[in-house]
Design a protein around this motif. Sequence first.
Motif, mmCIF file in Angstrom:
data_model
loop_
_atom_site.group_PDB
_atom_site.id
_atom_site.type_symbol
_atom_site.label_atom_id
_atom_site.label_comp_id
_atom_site.label_asym_id
_atom_site.label_seq_id
_atom_site.Cartn_x
_atom_site.Cartn_y
_atom_site.Cartn_z
ATOM 1 N N CYS A 1 12.869 8.046 5.734
ATOM 2 C CA CYS A 1 12.120 7.101 6.564
ATOM 3 C C CYS A 1 12.469 7.343 8.025
ATOM 4 O O CYS A 1 13.621 7.231 8.431
ATOM 5 C CB CYS A 1 12.480 5.670 6.190
ATOM 6 N N ARG B 1 12.360 -3.173 3.961
ATOM 7 C CA ARG B 1 11.050 -3.808 4.133
ATOM 8 C C ARG B 1 10.548 -4.392 2.821
ATOM 9 O O ARG B 1 9.981 -5.483 2.786
ATOM 10 C CB ARG B 1 10.055 -2.788 4.697
ATOM 11 N N CYS C 1 6.980 -0.303 10.934
ATOM 12 C CA CYS C 1 6.713 0.720 9.910
ATOM 13 C C CYS C 1 5.557 1.601 10.376
ATOM 14 O O CYS C 1 4.513 1.101 10.791
ATOM 15 C CB CYS C 1 6.362 0.050 8.586
ATOM 16 N N ILE C 2 5.761 2.890 10.326
ATOM 17 C CA ILE C 2 4.719 3.820 10.789
ATOM 18 C C ILE C 2 3.639 4.016 9.718
ATOM 19 O O ILE C 2 2.603 4.575 9.965
ATOM 20 C CB ILE C 2 5.349 5.185 11.163
ATOM 21 N N LEU C 3 3.910 3.542 8.525
ATOM 22 C CA LEU C 3 3.036 3.764 7.381
ATOM 23 C C LEU C 3 2.826 5.259 7.133
ATOM 24 O O LEU C 3 1.729 5.694 6.791
ATOM 25 C CB LEU C 3 1.686 3.054 7.555
ATOM 26 N N CYS C 4 3.893 6.027 7.349
ATOM 27 C CA CYS C 4 3.801 7.469 7.134
ATOM 28 C C CYS C 4 3.895 7.798 5.647
ATOM 29 O O CYS C 4 3.545 8.880 5.210
ATOM 30 C CB CYS C 4 4.937 8.172 7.879
ATOM 31 N N ARG C 5 4.434 6.888 4.884
ATOM 32 C CA ARG C 5 4.587 7.016 3.431
ATOM 33 C C ARG C 5 5.533 8.139 3.016
ATOM 34 O O ARG C 5 5.470 8.642 1.902
ATOM 35 C CB ARG C 5 3.226 7.165 2.758
ATOM 36 N N CYS D 1 8.483 7.617 2.461
ATOM 37 C CA CYS D 1 9.297 6.967 1.440
ATOM 38 C C CYS D 1 8.672 7.101 0.062
ATOM 39 O O CYS D 1 9.370 7.198 -0.936
ATOM 40 C CB CYS D 1 9.504 5.497 1.788
ATOM 41 N N PHE E 1 4.544 2.259 -1.843
ATOM 42 C CA PHE E 1 4.904 1.560 -0.611
ATOM 43 C C PHE E 1 3.701 1.333 0.298
ATOM 44 O O PHE E 1 3.560 0.279 0.918
ATOM 45 C CB PHE E 1 5.986 2.330 0.157
HETATM 46 S S1 SF4 Z 1 5.919 4.282 5.532
HETATM 47 FE FE1 SF4 Z 1 7.924 4.277 4.556
HETATM 48 S S2 SF4 Z 1 8.979 6.040 5.447
HETATM 49 FE FE2 SF4 Z 1 7.225 5.609 6.785
HETATM 50 S S3 SF4 Z 1 8.043 4.269 8.374
HETATM 51 FE FE3 SF4 Z 1 7.192 2.926 6.791
HETATM 52 S S4 SF4 Z 1 8.943 2.485 5.476
HETATM 53 FE FE4 SF4 Z 1 9.518 4.251 6.704
#
Ligand code: SF4
Lengths: 295, 484, 404
Positions: free
Chosen positions: C33, C49, C74-78, C80, C90
């Motif tokens: 992350c 989160r 959260c960047i929502l890059c996924r 994780c 997620f």
């Molecule tokens: S999507 Fe997951 S890895 Fe990306 S910033 Fe949000 S919590 Fe972190």
Amino acid sequence: MRGIEDFRDEVGPTGPVCVRGGGTRWELGGTPAHGSREVRAPAGVVAFDPAEMTVVVGAGTPLGELVEVLAGHGQEVALEGPAGATVGGVLAVGRSSLRRLRVGAVRDALLQADCVGADGSLFKAGGPTVKNVTGYDLCRLLVGSLGTLGLIGQVILRTWPSPERTLWMQGSGTPEAVRNLCYRPSSVLWDGRRVSVCLEGYGEDVEAEAAALGSHLGLEVVATAPTLPPHRSRWTGRLAEGSLLEVGTGVVHGPVEEPAPEPGPGVAALAARIRSGFDPGGRLNPGRDPYRIAA
Amino acid sequence: MWWTRRRSTDPLTRDLEAAIGADSVEGGASARLLYSRDGSIIRGGKAGVVCLPGSTEQVAACVRIARAHGRAFVPRGAGTGLTGGAVPCDDPVVIATTRMDRILEVDVDRRIAWVEPGVVNLDLTSHLAGTGLHFAPDPSSQQACSIGGNVANNSGGPHCLLYGVTSVHVTAVEVVLPDGEVVVLGEEEGDAVGYDLRGAFVGGEGTLGIATRIAVRLTPDPPEVRTLLLDFTTIEEAAETVSAVIAAGIVPAALELMDQQVVQAVEPFADAGYPLDAAAVLIVELDGLPAGAAREAESVAAVARECGARTVRIAEDEEERARIWKGRKGAFGAIANIKPSYYLHDTVIPRTRLAEVVTGVNAIAERHGLIVMNVFHAGDGNLHPLLVFDHREPGVMDHVFAAGEEIVRLSLEVGGVLSGEHGIGLEKRRFMPLLFSPEDLAAQRALRDAFDPDGVANPHKVLPSGASCGDVQDLPEIPEGVWV
Amino acid sequence: MTGSSSPRTGGVLDLRDDALASCVACGLCLPHCPTYRVTGDERRSPRGRIALMRAVDEGATAPDAEWLEAMDTCILCRGCETACPSAVPFGELMSDTRAAVTRTRQVPLRLRVGLAVLVRPRLLRGLSRILALLQRLHLLPGRLPLPGRLPMRDPRQKGRVGGEVVLFTGCVMDAWQPEVHAAVEEVLEACGATVSRSGDAAGCCGALHAHAGLEGAARSLAERVMAAIPEQVPVLVDSAGCGATLRGYGSLVGTPEAAAFSARVQDVHEWLAADIDRMPAATVGKRSTVIVQDPCHLRHAQGCHGSVRTVLAPYADTVELDDEGLCCGAGGAFSVLQPELASEVRLRKTASIRRAMATTGAEAVVSANPGCAIHLAAAGHVVRHPLEVVAERIRGKQGGAHGR
Ligand code: SF4
Ligand SMILES: Cc1cc2nc3c(=O)[nH]c(=O)nc-3n(C[C@H](O)[C@H](O)[C@H](O)COP(=O)(O)OP(=O)(O)OC[C@H]3O[C@@H](n4cnc5c(N)ncnc54)[C@H](O)[C@@H]3O)c2cc1C
Ligand code: SF4
């Protein structure tokens, strides 16, 4: 056979006591204070299970006896000591084998120790299995403690398969050059110009590495390990004339006796708290102090 | 930093902020909630203030300030621990090392590296790529856990069978003692003079102080690696093979067992070619110089066949080897496909008693109506029975805890110990008297008291004590809504 | 795990119960992350989160400012999701959380204005030209998240129809980086495909609206896009962010038609890689070495980052970064909304790029997502679209670098 309970009763709850092993390094770290009662730990191999690679042995057992029993099954322990030394003595002194790079440090060989504490009762450190993180690691603390925290009566040690082949080589070269040519030599000794190497393992592998050391560095096979100068000290980055460095272990074997380095104030205070915590009355091996051993 | 904040009114927080900066002290409800837990199933911990120091001096400052305010402190790494070691009791100051994540020095010639405690285990090995060296302890959590946490728990992993657990690979530790003093225990190379305080500190589970710099030994990469996949129609044969391999004088680099449940769960995603009808498979890895690795592989194959192995497969190339390991390492993921929760146990038994204990563990689970999956470090007898369940089913937790206790008792009955690598933490301290006499425990207490005379470092962990810790004293009393 | 129709918690956030229950708190996602990596703070981590979502959902904690910040950062890059062994969805949890949050909280004004512009192509282009002019006159601050050189001409292309494939042109990319669409089209045509463009009729994919939790707006944009592309042909996307969004219409809109549409969507590299033999041989220029940056929306959301390498292989040597695909910090509007955190995250990426440059001598970075390209270019890197590199080799085409 004398058992661990007999040892406990012999130690009793009062009066200064010291343990005699083989007496081979009796004066190391100071001689026992005057008036200390001498006791001996039980001797004999109690149980050896080759398939488990562990052995239960009385601390008073001569190391040679244990080595012989294990060798009968192609196994060995990481303990090494002068002729006549006992298992308990080698553990209490805590010096590792010259082949430490292969067999590991002495402190990593002790799985369980049954000891007599300062109050005269038995306590156990560690456990019988080869892997164990149940509670604090008292075993490592006991190794090298010169019997000042508890008197080791019986131990469980981890054993290893013995190498098929052992070979010592010698010649001029540097430790780095040797390490670049060998995967995991059992020992590398260096006097500043000449290097001695112990190769161990399967025959073909030992020969292949020996051939590489021979052709690249001109090392030659010798019959035995080099004779070590009598005194040990910690490596400080400089190698005096006539000294041998055990590469990777920080130990120097030299011709003159060196004083033990002073521990820092924080460490000394902590060590003092540990000793008085285990032995408030100072009755276990009085007169001895592991901080007086130079290496 | 990017978040703005108001000044705190709480004197403890104010002092901490003054010492290490407001950006590194968190006292909000969200922070306290998250830092009240770790990777374990234990809930009910209660963090006071959370500190994220960036240096040894800052750690020492946090410790001293906590003490000045009469508060305990709890060291924390990545929070992947499975026994509640980092779960705070009694509103302590939580000191997390995650911002101390620098690799300070790598000495390739002397095969030593100095790292800060927050360095992630796998990051060190990745950093060493190209040097021909690696950091040997490889817990299954190695992609996330911190080296400080490894030191505190004396962590193991598949390859610790041959190479040894963390303690073998840590030569010196800089520690902030519970009184705030900074000491270095051990020596970069070899043994320090005097007591092996380094050895005593490793495995101390954060109750002996906080590791702030660590010297680790680096291990040369083996020139040859052979990976074998063996499959069996009964779990007894697999277990027998484990003992027979060791008895034949071979210590493999790794020797792992997976039972049928695990194999069937992981095969679809690992595509490793595990036989789905096998009652158990063994992964055996042999490494070292070429001739030895080859000969040991042959011996293991022969021993396995004698013990009844149905097939013996040797990985042909790196890719096949990676796939065999992928299944083993992904075992956790596969479990999620069966049930959402698990409770992982960690006991060690004599490796000659594997077969009977695994059978016993399966019977215990069955009696409690739970699914158990066995995937473990068979080579050193380190069991990891995974109880899998859905925590939302009413009453299931009672069975999970009861089964857990029976597994522990069974392991001890055959001469085993409580933990092989996850430690005692809060989870198992109540079982300590099953293994240790009062005198044994008094000796351990003497060690702890020498490091921490006032009992301020990670209180209530490891040793059983009369004192209570909020809701977490006894696992079975964990409040409803617990999730695993 | 069961499908997306499984029961919901009925709590404050009303998340899908199985999704929430699947996190076992093992922490294996933490180092993957980006926001946790740079802060070391559990509140900036996936595990944290999720635990915070659960706490609010159950009513155990109030969604106060600290809580909202944990969600907003959260960047929502996924990243994780890819790392999680328990397959915790997620992205779904965070999208649902944001949707629940926007039901009670106003989306920040800056973002609302920005989103309003995105869905009005002509306004967007008009504003872009003003920005371009200001840029030429050096009247813009240097570190704005904009391409190095905005186009002055109105780059609008007519939405063409009747091709064997449709190229999705989107909003910002069409206005700011028309040269990328041109290069992509050129490569596709060189492979013998006829190409139509989705154009203004389809417009914006709605990614940023969905990120912001504006589910309703995202859904109506999705309807518009699908209506504008009725053809039963592959819909190819050259922006990883848009591609991931289009592929998610199935679950966003929830109709069989939407699912069928999503199934037709492919990343352009994926489509090319499926039949690599039809790509023409390199005829001009020298084989260069490029550093591949994997956009999260390709690697973690679509899982087809391998295709970029397959497609580049005949034309250029590729260099991998050593950060296991950690996000660069662009994240749709993230770099605008959380500029400091975004640039801290970017520092890790640029350090990794510099290491790759130092060991291989490569100078250019390729990225299949315009957001990443702009974000990295703002840090001084030369960033190009992979297909720009390919287009150049098949007919020596110049230009297209976003860097300065
Ligand atoms: S999507 Fe997951 S890895 Fe990306 S910033 Fe949000 S919590 Fe972190
Ligand atoms: C999926 C999974 C697989 C696992 N596999 C293994 C495995 O194969 N082998 C294994 O041994 N373990 C395993 N573990 C357990 C765990 O990962 C290890 O114990 C790990 O070493 C913990 O590291 P951490 O940084 O997460 O420590 P934390 O959980 O944060 O802390 C653990 C303990 O260490 C203390 N501590 C942390 N940092 C310091 C410090 N700097 N100084 C002093 N004390 C400190 C804490 O107080 C606590 O008591 C696994 C866990 C998970 C979730
Ligand atoms: S999201 Fe996945 S990887 Fe992260 S803590 Fe939860 S289960 Fe573990």
